[in-house]
Design a protein around this motif. Structure first.
Motif, PDB file in Angstrom:
ATOM      1  N   ILE A 196       0.858  -1.195   0.000  1.00 54.67           N
ATOM      2  CA  ILE A 196       0.000   0.000   0.000  1.00 54.67           C
ATOM      3  C   ILE A 196       0.885   1.232   0.000  1.00 54.67           C
ATOM      4  O   ILE A 196       1.803   1.362   0.809  1.00 54.67           O
ATOM      5  CB  ILE A 196      -0.927   0.023   1.229  1.00 54.67           C
ATOM      6  N   GLU A 197       0.601   2.138  -0.913  1.00 53.58           N
ATOM      7  CA  GLU A 197       1.321   3.407  -0.981  1.00 53.58           C
ATOM      8  C   GLU A 197       0.341   4.566  -0.808  1.00 53.58           C
ATOM      9  O   GLU A 197      -0.804   4.491  -1.254  1.00 53.58           O
ATOM     10  CB  GLU A 197       2.040   3.560  -2.329  1.00 53.58           C
ATOM     11  N   GLY A 198       0.819   5.630  -0.181  1.00 53.52           N
ATOM     12  CA  GLY A 198       0.006   6.829  -0.053  1.00 53.52           C
ATOM     13  C   GLY A 198      -0.080   7.577  -1.366  1.00 53.52           C
ATOM     14  O   GLY A 198       0.854   7.544  -2.172  1.00 53.52           O
ATOM     15  N   THR A 199      -1.195   8.230  -1.581  1.00 52.75           N
ATOM     16  CA  THR A 199      -1.385   9.008  -2.820  1.00 52.75           C
ATOM     17  C   THR A 199      -1.467  10.505  -2.545  1.00 52.75           C
ATOM     18  O   THR A 199      -1.627  11.295  -3.470  1.00 52.75           O
ATOM     19  CB  THR A 199      -2.686   8.569  -3.518  1.00 52.75           C
ATOM     20  N   GLY A 200      -1.392  10.876  -1.268  1.00 51.76           N
ATOM     21  CA  GLY A 200      -1.578  12.288  -0.925  1.00 51.76           C
ATOM     22  C   GLY A 200      -3.038  12.663  -0.795  1.00 51.76           C
ATOM     23  O   GLY A 200      -3.377  13.801  -0.489  1.00 51.76           O
ATOM     24  N   SER A 202      -6.610  11.833   1.167  1.00 48.53           N
ATOM     25  CA  SER A 202      -7.126  11.213   2.386  1.00 48.53           C
ATOM     26  C   SER A 202      -8.181  10.148   2.124  1.00 48.53           C
ATOM     27  O   SER A 202      -8.534   9.389   3.022  1.00 48.53           O
ATOM     28  CB  SER A 202      -7.722  12.288   3.307  1.00 48.53           C
ATOM     29  N   TYR A 203      -8.688  10.096   0.898  1.00 51.37           N
ATOM     30  CA  TYR A 203      -9.782   9.181   0.592  1.00 51.37           C
ATOM     31  C   TYR A 203      -9.366   8.047  -0.337  1.00 51.37           C
ATOM     32  O   TYR A 203     -10.210   7.264  -0.768  1.00 51.37           O
ATOM     33  CB  TYR A 203     -10.937   9.955  -0.050  1.00 51.37           C
ATOM     34  N   SER A 204      -8.060   7.946  -0.624  1.00 52.03           N
ATOM     35  CA  SER A 204      -7.639   6.927  -1.585  1.00 52.03           C
ATOM     36  C   SER A 204      -6.207   6.467  -1.313  1.00 52.03           C
ATOM     37  O   SER A 204      -5.323   7.275  -1.011  1.00 52.03           O
ATOM     38  CB  SER A 204      -7.741   7.478  -3.013  1.00 52.03           C
ATOM     39  N   LEU A 205      -5.974   5.144  -1.418  1.00 55.42           N
ATOM     40  CA  LEU A 205      -4.657   4.549  -1.324  1.00 55.42           C
ATOM     41  C   LEU A 205      -4.418   3.721  -2.579  1.00 55.42           C
ATOM     42  O   LEU A 205      -5.378   3.350  -3.273  1.00 55.42           O
ATOM     43  CB  LEU A 205      -4.548   3.654  -0.087  1.00 55.42           C
ATOM     44  N   ALA A 206      -3.153   3.421  -2.857  1.00 52.69           N
ATOM     45  CA  ALA A 206      -2.818   2.588  -4.015  1.00 52.69           C
ATOM     46  C   ALA A 206      -2.180   1.293  -3.536  1.00 52.69           C
ATOM     47  O   ALA A 206      -1.238   1.315  -2.739  1.00 52.69           O
ATOM     48  CB  ALA A 206      -1.871   3.336  -4.950  1.00 52.69           C
ATOM     49  N   LEU A 251       1.973  -7.389 -13.498  1.00 58.21           N
ATOM     50  CA  LEU A 251       1.467  -7.000 -12.184  1.00 58.21           C
ATOM     51  C   LEU A 251       0.095  -6.346 -12.307  1.00 58.21           C
ATOM     52  O   LEU A 251      -0.271  -5.822 -13.367  1.00 58.21           O
ATOM     53  CB  LEU A 251       2.429  -6.036 -11.499  1.00 58.21           C
ATOM     54  N   LEU A 252      -0.628  -6.360 -11.177  1.00 55.13           N
ATOM     55  CA  LEU A 252      -1.892  -5.646 -11.055  1.00 55.13           C
ATOM     56  C   LEU A 252      -1.722  -4.519 -10.041  1.00 55.13           C
ATOM     57  O   LEU A 252      -0.816  -4.549  -9.195  1.00 55.13           O
ATOM     58  CB  LEU A 252      -3.004  -6.590 -10.586  1.00 55.13           C
ATOM     59  N   SER A 253      -2.581  -3.557 -10.130  1.00 52.37           N
ATOM     60  CA  SER A 253      -2.641  -2.519  -9.102  1.00 52.37           C
ATOM     61  C   SER A 253      -4.110  -2.276  -8.766  1.00 52.37           C
ATOM     62  O   SER A 253      -4.998  -2.574  -9.557  1.00 52.37           O
ATOM     63  CB  SER A 253      -1.983  -1.221  -9.574  1.00 52.37           C
ATOM     64  N   ALA A 254      -4.354  -1.735  -7.577  1.00 52.47           N
ATOM     65  CA  ALA A 254      -5.732  -1.525  -7.138  1.00 52.47           C
ATOM     66  C   ALA A 254      -5.861  -0.210  -6.376  1.00 52.47           C
ATOM     67  O   ALA A 254      -4.894   0.265  -5.754  1.00 52.47           O
ATOM     68  CB  ALA A 254      -6.189  -2.676  -6.243  1.00 52.47           C
ATOM     69  N   THR A 255      -7.035   0.363  -6.455  1.00 50.62           N
ATOM     70  CA  THR A 255      -7.360   1.543  -5.648  1.00 50.62           C
ATOM     71  C   THR A 255      -8.056   1.061  -4.385  1.00 50.62           C
ATOM     72  O   THR A 255      -8.972   0.235  -4.441  1.00 50.62           O
ATOM     73  CB  THR A 255      -8.286   2.499  -6.417  1.00 50.62           C
TER      74      THR A 255
END
Length: 286
Positions: A196-200, A202-206, A251-255
């Protein structure tokens, strides 16, 4: 008119008229019959007397109206003051109720997890205005046993970790910060891992580094994997909102929607001690 006033006859007639009116005033109520002259005089000044009475009643009524209006305005002002006071009191009571519910939730969480976590409760006293770095300040510091790297949680999930401390306060870098990364796993499958990475935001992570063959579905819960020097295993992160394949196809990524409402944080818990629990439910440190 001035010549008339100067005439002696004018004053004689006026004097006689006054005497007659006075005589009628004090004698008419005691006699059954009055003279024709008295009747004529009474009838002549009756309209004038009636008009004066109406005027007097009108003046009295007008004075009463203004007095009632003044009293009414005073009552309205008093009621408005009482309304404002009750509104403020109601707001205070609502705030006390909300705070009580939050603190009760914190205490219940601490009680339920006391075998696993040694928690230090703290209040949020400041927030970073920077949109790139997501940082909050809490009212507990080194003197309270808070140290750099300690994870920070709420009853809803992972908040972040302590980035620096002073004697009586500490800064917490939120997991929404762009410099943050947390090892995670899908709670149900227990097989799919990622970061999990921060996106800046407050309502969403990557969530990144998901194997292309992983079966990731919307609505699945994401928790900490425990493969980290900072974060214990099993702390709630959020839920999958959407999934996409990366351009390399490997690879996959998700919100991920965070479990914690970071903009509404007022109290947090710092994990000062951690006693890992094995699958059998026994603390590994025992």
């Amino acid at each position: 008119m001035i010549k008339l006033i100067k005439k002696k006859s004018f004053w004689i007639v006026l004097g006689v008229t006054i005497v007659l009116l006075a005589t009628m005033r004090y004698t008419s109520s005691t006699r059954a019959e009055i003279t024709v002259a008295e009747k004529l005089l009474r009838d002549s000044y009756a309209p004038l007397q009636s008009g004066l009475n109406e005027m007097r009643r009108g003046i009295n009524g007008l004075g009463l109206h203004f007095a009632e209006k003044k009293n009414m305005n005073a009552k309205i002002k008093q009621l408005n003051r009482e309304k404002a006071q009750l509104t403020m009191e109601n707001q205070r009571l609502q705030e006390y109720e909300a705070e009580t519910l939050r603190l009760r939730k914190l205490l219940n969480f601490g009680e339920e997890n006391k075998e696993q976590f040694g928690l230090e409760y703290a209040r949020v006293i400041a927030r970073s205005p920077n949109n790139w770095f997501k940082v909050i300040t809490i009212d507990k510091g080194a003197e309270d046993g808070i140290a750099q790297g300690m994870p920070v949680i709420s009853p809803d999930g992972l908040v972040g970790r302590i980035s620096n401390t002073s004697q009586h306060s500490a800064q917490v870098t939120l997991i929404t910060d762009r410099e943050m990364a947390v090892g995670v796993i899908l709670q149900d499958s227990r097989e799919t891992r990622g970061i999990i990475e921060g996106t800046g935001d407050s309502y969403s992570l990557a969530m990144i580094n998901i194997p292309y063959y992983a079966k990731v579905k919307k609505g699945e819960k994401v928790i900490t994997s425990g493969l980290s020097e900072f974060y214990p295993k099993g702390i709630q992160i959020g839920t999958i909102q959407s999934v996409k394949r990366e351009s390399n196809g490997l690879l996959l990524s998700a919100t991920v929607k965070p479990a914690v409402q970071f903009d509404k944080l007022e109290e947090v818990m710092v994990i000062a001690k951690y006693n890992p629990v094995s699958e059998s439910g026994i603390n590994e440190g025992e």
